[in-house]
Design an enzyme around this catalytic site. Sequence first.
Site, PDB file in Angstrom:
ATOM      1  N   ASP A  74      -2.691   1.807   0.113  1.00 42.23           N
ATOM      2  CA  ASP A  74      -3.135   0.584   0.267  1.00 42.23           C
ATOM      3  C   ASP A  74      -3.621  -0.029   1.654  1.00 42.23           C
ATOM      4  O   ASP A  74      -4.439  -0.730   2.025  1.00 42.23           O
ATOM      5  CB  ASP A  74      -2.005  -0.589  -0.224  1.00 42.23           C
ATOM      6  CG  ASP A  74      -1.544  -0.383  -1.751  1.00 42.23           C
ATOM      7  OD1 ASP A  74      -2.613  -0.219  -2.348  1.00 42.23           O
ATOM      8  OD2 ASP A  74      -0.558  -0.587  -2.027  1.00 42.23           O
ATOM      9  N   THR A 190       1.089  -9.515  -4.009  1.00 44.06           N
ATOM     10  CA  THR A 190       2.031  -8.491  -4.594  1.00 44.06           C
ATOM     11  C   THR A 190       2.616  -7.564  -3.638  1.00 44.06           C
ATOM     12  O   THR A 190       3.334  -6.477  -3.793  1.00 44.06           O
ATOM     13  CB  THR A 190       1.344  -7.684  -5.733  1.00 44.06           C
ATOM     14  OG1 THR A 190       0.042  -7.253  -5.136  1.00 44.06           O
ATOM     15  CG2 THR A 190       1.473  -8.066  -7.095  1.00 44.06           C
TER      16      THR A 190
HETATM   17  N1  NAD Z   1       8.933  -6.385   3.287  1.00 44.32           N
HETATM   18  C1  NAD Z   1       7.695  -5.941   2.995  1.00 44.32           C
HETATM   19  O1  NAD Z   1       7.432  -6.141   1.823  1.00 44.32           O
HETATM   20  C2  NAD Z   1       6.538  -5.923   3.821  1.00 44.32           C
HETATM   21  C3  NAD Z   1       6.625  -6.103   5.037  1.00 44.32           C
HETATM   22  C4  NAD Z   1       5.641  -6.138   6.138  1.00 44.32           C
HETATM   23  C5  NAD Z   1       4.220  -5.750   5.462  1.00 44.32           C
HETATM   24  N2  NAD Z   1       4.258  -5.553   4.021  1.00 44.32           N
HETATM   25  C6  NAD Z   1       2.938  -5.401   3.327  1.00 44.32           C
HETATM   26  O2  NAD Z   1       2.189  -4.265   3.952  1.00 44.32           O
HETATM   27  C7  NAD Z   1       0.832  -4.747   4.260  1.00 44.32           C
HETATM   28  C8  NAD Z   1       0.265  -3.641   5.137  1.00 44.32           C
HETATM   29  O3  NAD Z   1       0.261  -2.450   4.774  1.00 44.32           O
HETATM   30  P1  NAD Z   1       0.526  -1.253   5.860  1.00 44.32           P
HETATM   31  O4  NAD Z   1       0.254   0.007   5.190  1.00 44.32           O
HETATM   32  O5  NAD Z   1       0.154  -1.549   7.164  1.00 44.32           O
HETATM   33  O6  NAD Z   1       2.397  -1.233   5.696  1.00 44.32           O
HETATM   34  P2  NAD Z   1       3.494   0.011   5.333  1.00 44.32           P
HETATM   35  O7  NAD Z   1       2.968   0.995   5.539  1.00 44.32           O
HETATM   36  O8  NAD Z   1       4.665  -0.801   5.614  1.00 44.32           O
HETATM   37  O9  NAD Z   1       3.160  -0.420   3.675  1.00 44.32           O
HETATM   38  C9  NAD Z   1       3.597  -1.488   2.944  1.00 44.32           C
HETATM   39  C10 NAD Z   1       3.939  -1.222   1.387  1.00 44.32           C
HETATM   40  O10 NAD Z   1       3.253  -2.171   0.789  1.00 44.32           O
HETATM   41  C11 NAD Z   1       2.243  -1.867  -0.125  1.00 44.32           C
HETATM   42  N3  NAD Z   1       1.296  -3.004  -0.239  1.00 44.32           N
HETATM   43  C12 NAD Z   1       0.249  -3.289   0.522  1.00 44.32           C
HETATM   44  N4  NAD Z   1      -0.454  -4.225  -0.145  1.00 44.32           N
HETATM   45  C13 NAD Z   1      -0.143  -4.411  -1.254  1.00 44.32           C
HETATM   46  C14 NAD Z   1      -0.500  -5.292  -2.216  1.00 44.32           C
HETATM   47  N5  NAD Z   1      -1.482  -6.246  -2.233  1.00 44.32           N
HETATM   48  N6  NAD Z   1       0.111  -5.301  -3.514  1.00 44.32           N
HETATM   49  C15 NAD Z   1       1.153  -4.379  -3.626  1.00 44.32           C
HETATM   50  N7  NAD Z   1       1.679  -3.670  -2.508  1.00 44.32           N
HETATM   51  C16 NAD Z   1       1.004  -3.576  -1.422  1.00 44.32           C
HETATM   52  C17 NAD Z   1       1.945  -0.565   0.236  1.00 44.32           C
HETATM   53  O11 NAD Z   1       1.417   0.058  -0.802  1.00 44.32           O
HETATM   54  C18 NAD Z   1       3.135  -0.037   1.066  1.00 44.32           C
HETATM   55  O12 NAD Z   1       3.938   0.635  -0.209  1.00 44.32           O
HETATM   56  C19 NAD Z   1       0.809  -5.957   4.524  1.00 44.32           C
HETATM   57  O13 NAD Z   1      -0.401  -6.607   4.410  1.00 44.32           O
HETATM   58  C20 NAD Z   1       2.027  -6.497   3.729  1.00 44.32           C
HETATM   59  O14 NAD Z   1       1.503  -7.043   2.479  1.00 44.32           O
HETATM   60  C21 NAD Z   1       5.343  -5.779   3.158  1.00 44.32           C
HETATM   61  N1  ATP Z   2      -6.809  10.928   2.760  1.00 48.60           N
HETATM   62  C1  ATP Z   2      -5.467  11.046   2.564  1.00 48.60           C
HETATM   63  N2  ATP Z   2      -4.988  12.211   2.153  1.00 48.60           N
HETATM   64  C2  ATP Z   2      -3.903  12.584   1.793  1.00 48.60           C
HETATM   65  N3  ATP Z   2      -2.808  11.732   1.920  1.00 48.60           N
HETATM   66  C3  ATP Z   2      -3.034  10.455   2.531  1.00 48.60           C
HETATM   67  C4  ATP Z   2      -4.550  10.245   2.828  1.00 48.60           C
HETATM   68  N4  ATP Z   2      -4.451   8.819   3.064  1.00 48.60           N
HETATM   69  C5  ATP Z   2      -3.164   8.426   3.014  1.00 48.60           C
HETATM   70  N5  ATP Z   2      -2.237   9.396   2.723  1.00 48.60           N
HETATM   71  C6  ATP Z   2      -0.878   9.440   2.519  1.00 48.60           C
HETATM   72  O1  ATP Z   2      -0.162   8.198   2.005  1.00 48.60           O
HETATM   73  C7  ATP Z   2       0.582   7.540   3.225  1.00 48.60           C
HETATM   74  C8  ATP Z   2       0.291   6.038   3.098  1.00 48.60           C
HETATM   75  O2  ATP Z   2      -1.519   5.908   3.278  1.00 48.60           O
HETATM   76  P1  ATP Z   2      -1.652   4.215   3.888  1.00 48.60           P
HETATM   77  O3  ATP Z   2      -1.204   3.981   5.126  1.00 48.60           O
HETATM   78  O4  ATP Z   2      -3.277   4.259   3.366  1.00 48.60           O
HETATM   79  O5  ATP Z   2      -1.080   3.386   2.662  1.00 48.60           O
HETATM   80  P2  ATP Z   2       0.325   2.375   2.554  1.00 48.60           P
HETATM   81  O6  ATP Z   2      -0.209   1.057   2.989  1.00 48.60           O
HETATM   82  O7  ATP Z   2       1.558   3.188   3.195  1.00 48.60           O
HETATM   83  O8  ATP Z   2       0.465   2.305   1.139  1.00 48.60           O
HETATM   84  P3  ATP Z   2       0.787   3.293   0.122  1.00 48.60           P
HETATM   85  O9  ATP Z   2       2.447   2.746  -0.285  1.00 48.60           O
HETATM   86  O10 ATP Z   2       0.029   2.886  -1.474  1.00 48.60           O
HETATM   87  O11 ATP Z   2       0.542   4.683   0.319  1.00 48.60           O
HETATM   88  C9  ATP Z   2       0.039   8.338   4.475  1.00 48.60           C
HETATM   89  O12 ATP Z   2       1.073   8.547   5.248  1.00 48.60           O
HETATM   90  C10 ATP Z   2      -0.010   9.540   3.731  1.00 48.60           C
HETATM   91  O13 ATP Z   2       1.079  10.132   3.518  1.00 48.60           O
END
Ligand code: NAD
Ligand code: ATP
Length: 294
Positions: A74, A190
């Site tokens: 995401d 979400t």
């Molecule tokens: N406590 C929490 O739930 C919390 C805290 C901070 C940020 N977030 C979310 O993380 C997003 C940023 O993502 P990141 O990758 O930089 O942080 P991150 O790596 O901490 O990932 C946050 C998690 O939120 C999930 N997520 C993000 N957008 C979503 C959506 N629209 N619907 C369902 N799940 C979603 C991702 O799959 C990931 O597992 C923020 O926009 C915020 O929505 C959640």
């Molecule tokens: N191009 C890629 N190829 C393989 N693994 C990837 C790639 N991009 C992301 N990943 C894996 O997914 C993890 C999360 O990626 P990303 O930051 O895009 O998503 P997120 O916000 O943490 O949400 P999610 O829970 O959907 O993974 C990365 O740390 C890595 O482990």
Amino acid sequence: MKVAIYGQYYQNSTEPIINDIFVFFNKNNVEMIIESHFLLMLNERKIVEKKYKTFTSHTELDASFDMLISIGGDGTILRAATLVRDSGIPILGINAGRLGFLASVQKENIASFMQFVIDKKYTISKRALLSLTCSPPNESIEEINFAMNEITVSRKDTTSMITIDTYLNDEFLNSYWADGLIISTPTGSTGYSLSCGGPILTPDVKSLVITPIAPHNLTARPLVVPDETEIRLKVSGREEYYLVSLDSRVTSIKNESILTLKKTPFQINMVEIPEETFLKTLRSKLLWGEDKRN
Ligand SMILES: NC(=O)c1ccc[n+]([C@@H]2O[C@H](COP(=O)([O-])OP(=O)(O)OC[C@H]3O[C@@H](n4cnc5c(N)ncnc54)[C@H](O)[C@@H]3O)[C@@H](O)[C@H]2O)c1
Ligand SMILES: Nc1ncnc2c1ncn2[C@@H]1O[C@H](COP(=O)(O)OP(=O)(O)OP(=O)(O)O)[C@@H](O)[C@H]1O
């Protein structure tokens, strides 16, 4: 057909995904233009050897592109939204991440789903975004001043709560005394907002959710407002600065600044494949309605 390819990370799981996509698109004469940093990662690991055109910024993504394919989780889709901006180029997410709520294609069925893309058997789910302006202006949010999930204000460098004076269309709503406040789009409902007790909105609902983060009273609950509402926030607290986040991007803002949030004039077009609708994703990834008796 011409597609942009974007990813942020390389992991071992990337190789089979890239193979599936590239073999399929090359066979179907789809032109691929790859984000330059991502291509560098793929070249270093010798995953891609053929020469491809590249792009480096949003300025190079114009109406000649049919789609942007985001490979990751995401977080990668949220970054992809900052690349396509107001161009209208649809985003299709291939889930290489963990949850991948916004990424509709699972890596196991890339070829069959890409066939939907070629045959144009998909729909577009329009996602409203939120924009932020700050007075006095803040340089770090001027370049990318919008969010697809949410805009959050939260405390910084302290355990002390902040006070968030909140106005809706110039009318006073409340002074939240809390760790922070989340203003979420339907897409973001979400994400963080859900974790703080906010309701889930389906993507086409024309509303925003105002969700306090750990408010210290029993009377502050998430509030749903029309997405035409202009929301104004003024934060005060013990520290001089507080945090503002737009999706994954964070900056510090000085107390007493005025933040104005409103819907952007453009939307992000997410590609939706018939097999992976929002409701199906809600059940399969957030386990909505999961009950041992069913
Ligand atoms: N406590 C929490 O739930 C919390 C805290 C901070 C940020 N977030 C979310 O993380 C997003 C940023 O993502 P990141 O990758 O930089 O942080 P991150 O790596 O901490 O990932 C946050 C998690 O939120 C999930 N997520 C993000 N957008 C979503 C959506 N629209 N619907 C369902 N799940 C979603 C991702 O799959 C990931 O597992 C923020 O926009 C915020 O929505 C959640
Ligand atoms: N191009 C890629 N190829 C393989 N693994 C990837 C790639 N991009 C992301 N990943 C894996 O997914 C993890 C999360 O990626 P990303 O930051 O895009 O998503 P997120 O916000 O943490 O949400 P999610 O829970 O959907 O993974 C990365 O740390 C890595 O482990």
